[in-house]
Scaffold this active site. Sequence first.
Site, PDB file in Angstrom:
ATOM      1  N   SER A 179       0.943  -1.232   0.035  1.00  0.00           N
ATOM      2  CA  SER A 179       0.164  -0.025   0.037  1.00  0.00           C
ATOM      3  C   SER A 179       0.821   1.236  -0.110  1.00  0.00           C
ATOM      4  O   SER A 179       0.436   2.184  -0.507  1.00  0.00           O
ATOM      5  CB  SER A 179      -0.914   0.048   1.269  1.00  0.00           C
ATOM      6  OG  SER A 179      -0.388  -0.203   2.421  1.00  0.00           O
ATOM      7  N   HIS A 230      -5.410  -3.243  -2.855  1.00  0.00           N
ATOM      8  CA  HIS A 230      -5.054  -2.234  -3.906  1.00  0.00           C
ATOM      9  C   HIS A 230      -4.883  -2.922  -5.307  1.00  0.00           C
ATOM     10  O   HIS A 230      -4.583  -2.065  -6.311  1.00  0.00           O
ATOM     11  CB  HIS A 230      -3.550  -1.406  -3.539  1.00  0.00           C
ATOM     12  CG  HIS A 230      -3.777  -0.581  -2.238  1.00  0.00           C
ATOM     13  ND1 HIS A 230      -4.176   0.671  -2.278  1.00  0.00           N
ATOM     14  CD2 HIS A 230      -3.545  -1.002  -1.194  1.00  0.00           C
ATOM     15  CE1 HIS A 230      -4.226   0.919  -1.103  1.00  0.00           C
ATOM     16  NE2 HIS A 230      -3.826   0.310  -0.172  1.00  0.00           N
ATOM     17  N   LYS A 245     -11.510   0.922  -2.137  1.00  0.00           N
ATOM     18  CA  LYS A 245     -10.329   1.538  -2.981  1.00  0.00           C
ATOM     19  C   LYS A 245     -10.825   1.806  -4.597  1.00  0.00           C
ATOM     20  O   LYS A 245     -11.691   2.485  -4.817  1.00  0.00           O
ATOM     21  CB  LYS A 245      -9.046   0.866  -2.677  1.00  0.00           C
ATOM     22  CG  LYS A 245      -8.467   1.233  -1.357  1.00  0.00           C
ATOM     23  CD  LYS A 245      -7.676   0.436  -0.731  1.00  0.00           C
ATOM     24  CE  LYS A 245      -7.467   0.984   0.841  1.00  0.00           C
ATOM     25  NZ  LYS A 245      -6.823   0.093   1.578  1.00  0.00           N
TER      26      LYS A 245
HETATM   27  C1  LIG Z   1      -6.679   0.269   2.858  1.00  0.00           C
HETATM   28  C2  LIG Z   1      -6.183  -1.232   3.352  1.00  0.00           C
HETATM   29  C3  LIG Z   1      -6.744  -2.099   4.223  1.00  0.00           C
HETATM   30  C4  LIG Z   1      -7.963  -1.327   5.185  1.00  0.00           C
HETATM   31  O1  LIG Z   1      -9.194  -1.532   4.317  1.00  0.00           O
HETATM   32  P1  LIG Z   1     -10.166  -0.489   4.820  1.00  0.00           P
HETATM   33  O2  LIG Z   1     -11.474  -1.106   4.012  1.00  0.00           O
HETATM   34  O3  LIG Z   1      -9.995   0.924   4.507  1.00  0.00           O
HETATM   35  O4  LIG Z   1     -10.485  -0.602   6.310  1.00  0.00           O
HETATM   36  C5  LIG Z   1      -6.533  -3.386   4.304  1.00  0.00           C
HETATM   37  N1  LIG Z   1      -5.315  -3.872   3.880  1.00  0.00           N
HETATM   38  C6  LIG Z   1      -4.705  -3.168   3.055  1.00  0.00           C
HETATM   39  C7  LIG Z   1      -3.384  -3.642   2.407  1.00  0.00           C
HETATM   40  C8  LIG Z   1      -4.931  -1.656   2.592  1.00  0.00           C
HETATM   41  O5  LIG Z   1      -4.406  -1.211   1.961  1.00  0.00           O
END
Ligand SMILES: *Cc1c(COP(=O)(O)O)cnc(C)c1O
Length: 381
Positions: free
Chosen positions: A172, A200, A231
Amino acid sequence: MPVSEAWHQRLANARAVRQHARQWRTRRTRQPHLVNFADNDYLGLAKDPRVQAAQAEGARRFGAGASASHLVNGHHALHDDLEEALAAWTGRERAVLFSTGYMANLGVLQALADTHTAIFHDRLNHASLLDGSALSGARSRRYHHNDSDDLSRLLARSRCTHKLVVSDGVFSMDGDVADIEALVRVSQQHDAWLMIDDAHGLGVIGNNGSGCVGTRWGSDQVPILVGTLGKALGTAGAFVAGDAQLIDHLTQFARSYIYTTAQPPGVSAATLEALAIVQREPEHRLRLARHIDYFREEALRLNLPLGESRTPIQPLYLGGESRVLQWAEQLYQAGIDVGAIRPPTVPRDESRLRITLSARHSRRDIDRLLETLAACHLEAL
Ligand SMILES: *Cc1c(COP(=O)(O)O)cnc(C)c1O
């Protein structure tokens, strides 16, 4: 009632320590007039009118909220539809929804692991994965980033019967992609399960946008696949996909699934629409890919400190925190919003600007970003 001096002191001390380390975060309210290169809406679906309309219509028909947890009576038909669509998209037997990715990772690790389990993390794994490990009480080890030889060494030393390898799919904060093939091979050699959190990658890379695991690797290779919906899909929530035995287990044992209100049905309706767009309209991914190529080409020409990433996450490694803050501020003044990523999110001396590209950007947006970065760079010389 006397004010508790001990509590006051505790909070004041924590604040002082953070401030002294210059790590106290300030929250900036989003300014819609800025050109946004900081969020994770890679395909521009958060503001797609079709997705917005689906959310409004879902809320109108089924309520603004789900009004109960899944195991009481908050599980709506839209949740079923979405779980089925997500399972089909990722080539899995079943999927189960969670309210956020953070909760999905806590739930999976707590439900699967205990003190007799060994969990092997990539060093750069997302905080939610580390927190899930801590919650489960499992023994955790961290292997060098994307280094399957180091992982193999650690696995060979473990005497635990139940071993679980856990990795982000697309990292991320760096944007590089895990070597899934190597992780599958090493996990199988050591009789470990493999869990990939493709927050992602989903929507952005792979067959039909199905991510870095997607339909390429099945449940036999990657038994636990986590995806988030906030995302590239532009909505909110998360899911875990796998075979029926795994998903049944999670619905019975994952506490962050059981003890929380189900996601609002309008959000599920919006996600169904977003997912249909992802599958039907590859042009958004292609446009994004062209943006990534263009940005990298130009940034390299400007000698900007780019990483290796080929994904929409394009960090600029500026080293010191103060430089990162200075550049971010200069960009902000020029009407451009980028992420300033500093410890404790990343290790010391690895502060960076986290630039994210999106299909919703225009070539002019990217040119404006590049021009401002070039100005920052010149001033720094
Ligand atoms: C953003 C993210 C999360 C968390 O997801 P949310 O739905 O925002 O709580 C978990 N794992 C990774 C790798 C992320 O980038």
